[in-house]
Enzyme design. Structure first.
Site, PDB file in Angstrom:
ATOM      1  N   ASP A  21     -47.388  -0.896  17.691  1.00 58.59           N
ATOM      2  CA  ASP A  21     -46.958  -0.413  19.002  1.00 58.59           C
ATOM      3  C   ASP A  21     -45.457  -0.627  19.146  1.00 58.59           C
ATOM      4  O   ASP A  21     -45.010  -1.771  19.263  1.00 58.59           O
ATOM      5  CB  ASP A  21     -47.747  -1.200  20.076  1.00 58.59           C
ATOM      6  CG  ASP A  21     -47.172  -1.050  21.472  1.00 58.59           C
ATOM      7  OD1 ASP A  21     -46.513  -0.025  21.739  1.00 58.59           O
ATOM      8  OD2 ASP A  21     -47.387  -1.966  22.295  1.00 58.59           O
ATOM      9  N   ASP A  29     -48.458   3.554  18.333  1.00 62.10           N
ATOM     10  CA  ASP A  29     -47.842   4.865  18.539  1.00 62.10           C
ATOM     11  C   ASP A  29     -47.130   5.332  17.268  1.00 62.10           C
ATOM     12  O   ASP A  29     -47.047   4.598  16.279  1.00 62.10           O
ATOM     13  CB  ASP A  29     -46.892   4.826  19.747  1.00 62.10           C
ATOM     14  CG  ASP A  29     -45.967   3.620  19.710  1.00 62.10           C
ATOM     15  OD1 ASP A  29     -45.443   3.335  18.621  1.00 62.10           O
ATOM     16  OD2 ASP A  29     -45.796   2.942  20.751  1.00 62.10           O
ATOM     17  N   ASP A 190     -62.428  16.630  10.928  1.00 64.34           N
ATOM     18  CA  ASP A 190     -63.433  15.846  11.644  1.00 64.34           C
ATOM     19  C   ASP A 190     -64.773  16.594  11.662  1.00 64.34           C
ATOM     20  O   ASP A 190     -64.813  17.811  11.895  1.00 64.34           O
ATOM     21  CB  ASP A 190     -62.934  15.639  13.084  1.00 64.34           C
ATOM     22  CG  ASP A 190     -63.755  14.633  13.845  1.00 64.34           C
ATOM     23  OD1 ASP A 190     -63.817  13.479  13.420  1.00 64.34           O
ATOM     24  OD2 ASP A 190     -64.349  15.020  14.885  1.00 64.34           O
ATOM     25  N   GLU A 244     -64.589  15.416   6.498  1.00 66.55           N
ATOM     26  CA  GLU A 244     -65.515  14.339   6.859  1.00 66.55           C
ATOM     27  C   GLU A 244     -66.912  14.958   6.856  1.00 66.55           C
ATOM     28  O   GLU A 244     -67.327  15.595   7.824  1.00 66.55           O
ATOM     29  CB  GLU A 244     -65.197  13.779   8.253  1.00 66.55           C
ATOM     30  CG  GLU A 244     -66.037  12.562   8.574  1.00 66.55           C
ATOM     31  CD  GLU A 244     -66.368  12.355  10.036  1.00 66.55           C
ATOM     32  OE1 GLU A 244     -66.771  11.244  10.397  1.00 66.55           O
ATOM     33  OE2 GLU A 244     -66.249  13.316  10.836  1.00 66.55           O
TER      34      GLU A 244
HETATM   35  C1  NOJ Z   1     -65.732  11.392  13.488  1.00 67.49           C
HETATM   36  C2  NOJ Z   1     -64.607  10.498  13.883  1.00 67.49           C
HETATM   37  O1  NOJ Z   1     -64.192   9.762  12.760  1.00 67.49           O
HETATM   38  C3  NOJ Z   1     -65.145   9.627  14.994  1.00 67.49           C
HETATM   39  O2  NOJ Z   1     -64.270   8.575  15.304  1.00 67.49           O
HETATM   40  C4  NOJ Z   1     -65.427  10.506  16.190  1.00 67.49           C
HETATM   41  O3  NOJ Z   1     -66.025   9.724  17.192  1.00 67.49           O
HETATM   42  C5  NOJ Z   1     -66.381  11.638  15.825  1.00 67.49           C
HETATM   43  N1  NOJ Z   1     -66.052  12.255  14.597  1.00 67.49           N
HETATM   44  C6  NOJ Z   1     -66.356  12.708  16.885  1.00 67.49           C
HETATM   45  O4  NOJ Z   1     -65.132  13.389  16.867  1.00 67.49           O
END
Ligand code: NOJ
Length: 509
Positions: A21, A29, A190, A244
């Site tokens: 921070d 940040d 994501d 992911e």
């Molecule tokens: C995966 C992300 O790593 C996680 O932190 C998030 O809560 C979920 N996707 C939803 O976006």
């Protein structure tokens, strides 16, 4: 073939809220990240991945994006981002940013318009619900004022986009262009196996992350990544994307990394494997057999830190195992993703009070699940409280750090040859030298019970997951071990890198 930079890269995940921070408001940040870039260079990573820093009401720590082309004032400005990228590049560090395409924030202008009854087709609105549950707990549907319901696979503040609407495609291509034009080297995607839901939204028996399910992994999603790959290819500099992808099979995972789709996907099977040589061997075999470019990960901002996962009743055992797992992971072919703080041996913080907790998982599960705050506690840079150097002055960080963080701080570990930080630095430096010397392939060696031995050309890696010491495999030189060896014996919960002397001279570390 030229080897792309990301094939063997070590990528360091920065959970921006909890890294450093600079502004003094108790929240990490971009300027804080920029100040610490030399630390990351010194650690020896190749790239950083920044979790979302976009304008957001923070219903899910920024994974609820209200504006995909900006920086939340909490994290700084677009100018801060640009100077962070410029400085990272000067130091030879690549920069990946998160893209969140499955859902936006409920504050996003498109969702606000939908609430007013305009263009609801960009989200998933229905007159009645199905039985889908939110991943965070509770129903995946929330009712709006006129009686319709909208779908949110995560928090109610994260409405799912309707990817069957072409405007959603065009919008995300433009968002990617926006960040590519600002010099990012790639994206972490994501919930990459989300995006599409089965037509008709049928009820499901099991909601967990499955390869084949009406909720996840619909085949249409692959066309999105084909488009994104074409876009990435049109930019110079080997821009890349890592997905992911939670699945229950490595074959299914492989679909996402076909040559015209994503460059990489996270290999969560490695992180989910228990402390067992057979489990480790199976994941390694499955991975190498199914994907052209392997990745490995032990921890991230969504899971219990691996020191604690491996910890059993004794935290010392957890740390020894965490170091051994790291050395083993770094000896595997492919790229590895590290999570901030694992280089300090940070444990999961398990005793946060209910008042301190912030993760929607805790609230949506009505306190049944602790949530993910325990792996998100701000990094201890120095010995002294109140924030251990995370924030300037006497500012308290957004999540409280336990007193034990003093001993684990960077200040405490720096220069101490036995520390986990110095171990990581040495391992990453040796690996950098090794990458050019060893083949991408791996060969299994005969291993005694409880242990796993493998070689990659002149490098041999041995890990002992058993209860008794085992004899080291044949070698000339010990390059590095995760803990003390006992003569020619590899103690339990320890891993080692071995070489022939001639090659060892070429690995300076
Ligand atoms: C995966 C992300 O790593 C996680 O932190 C998030 O809560 C979920 N996707 C939803 O976006």
């Amino acid at each position: 073939m030229d080897i792309p930079w990301w094939r063997d890269a070590i990528v360091y995940e920065i959970y921006v809220r909890s890294f450093a921070d600079a502004s003094g408001d108790g929240v990490g940040d971009l300027a804080g990240v920029r100040e610490r870039l030399p630390y990351l260079r010194r650690l020896g990573v190749d790239a950083i991945w920044l979790t979302p820093f976009y304008p957001s009401p923070m219903a899910d720590g920024g994974y609820d994006v209200a504006d995909y082309r900006g920086v939340d004032p909490l994290f700084g400005t677009l100018a801060d981002f640009e100077s962070l990228v410029a400085q990272a590049h000067e130091l030879g560090l690549r920069v990946l940013v998160d893209v969140v395409p499955n859902h936006s924030s409920s504050e996003h202008p498109w969702f606000q318009a939908a609430l007013r009854g305009e263009r609801r087709d960009r989200y998933i609105f229905r007159d009645t619900t199905n039985n889908w549950q939110s991943t965070f707990g509770g129903p995946a549907w929330t009712q709006v004022a006129d009686g319709q319901y909208y779908l949110h696979l995560f928090a109610p503040g994260q409405p799912d986009f309707n990817w069957r609407d072409p405007e959603v495609h065009a919008e995300f291509l433009d968002v990617l262009r926006f960040w590519l034009d600002r010099g990012v080297d790639g994206f972490r995607i994501d919930v990459a196996m989300g995006l599409y839901k089965a037509e008709g939204l049928p009820d499901v028996g099991d909601q967990s992350f499955k390869s084949v399910s009406p909720v996840w992994g619909q085949p249409e999603v692959h066309n999105v990544y084909r488009d994104w790959r074409r876009l990435l290819n049109s930019y110079p500099g080997e821009r890349m994307a890592v997905g992911e992808v939670w699945t229950d099979s490595s074959e299914d995972l492989a679909l996402y990394v076909r040559p015209d789709e994503l460059h990489q996907s996270f290999n969560f099977a490695w992180l989910q494997a228990p402390w067992s040589p057979t489990a480790f061997k199976k994941v390694i075999d499955d991975t190498l057999a199914s994907v052209p470019f392997a990745t490995w990960v032990l921890s991230n901002h969504d899971v219990v830190r691996h020191r604690t996962r491996y910890g059993t009743a004794d935290p010392g055992t957890g740390l020894a195992r965490a170091r051994a797992a790291l050395l083993t992971m770094l000896a595997l072919p492919g790229s590895a993703y590290l999570y901030q703080g694992e280089e300090l041996g940070l444990p999961e913080v398990t005793d946060l009070s209910d008042e301190a907790r912030q993760d929607p998982v805790f609230f949506q599960s009505k306190g049944e699940l602790p949530g993910r705050d325990g792996c998100r506690v701000p990094i201890p840079w120095t010995v002294d409280p109140p924030s251990h150097g995370f924030s300037p002055g006497g500012v308290e960080p957004w999540l409280p750090q336990p007193a034990t963080f003093a001993e684990l701080s960077v200040e405490k570990q720096e220069g101490d040859a036995g520390s986990t930080l110095e171990f990581y630095r040495r391992a990453l430096a040796c690996r950098r030298d090794l990458v050019g010397l060893i083949p991408y392939t791996l060969e299994w060696l005969d291993s005694p019970e409880g242990a796993l031995f493998f070689s990659r050309g002149p490098l041999t890696c041995a890990i002992n997951c058993g209860l008794r010491p085992v004899h080291l495999p044949e070698h000339d030189t010990v390059l590095l071990s995760s803990g003390p060896l006992k003569g020619d014996l590899l103690p339990p919960d320890t891993a080692v890198w071995l070489m022939t002397s001639q090659d060892a001279r070429r690995v300076k570390g």
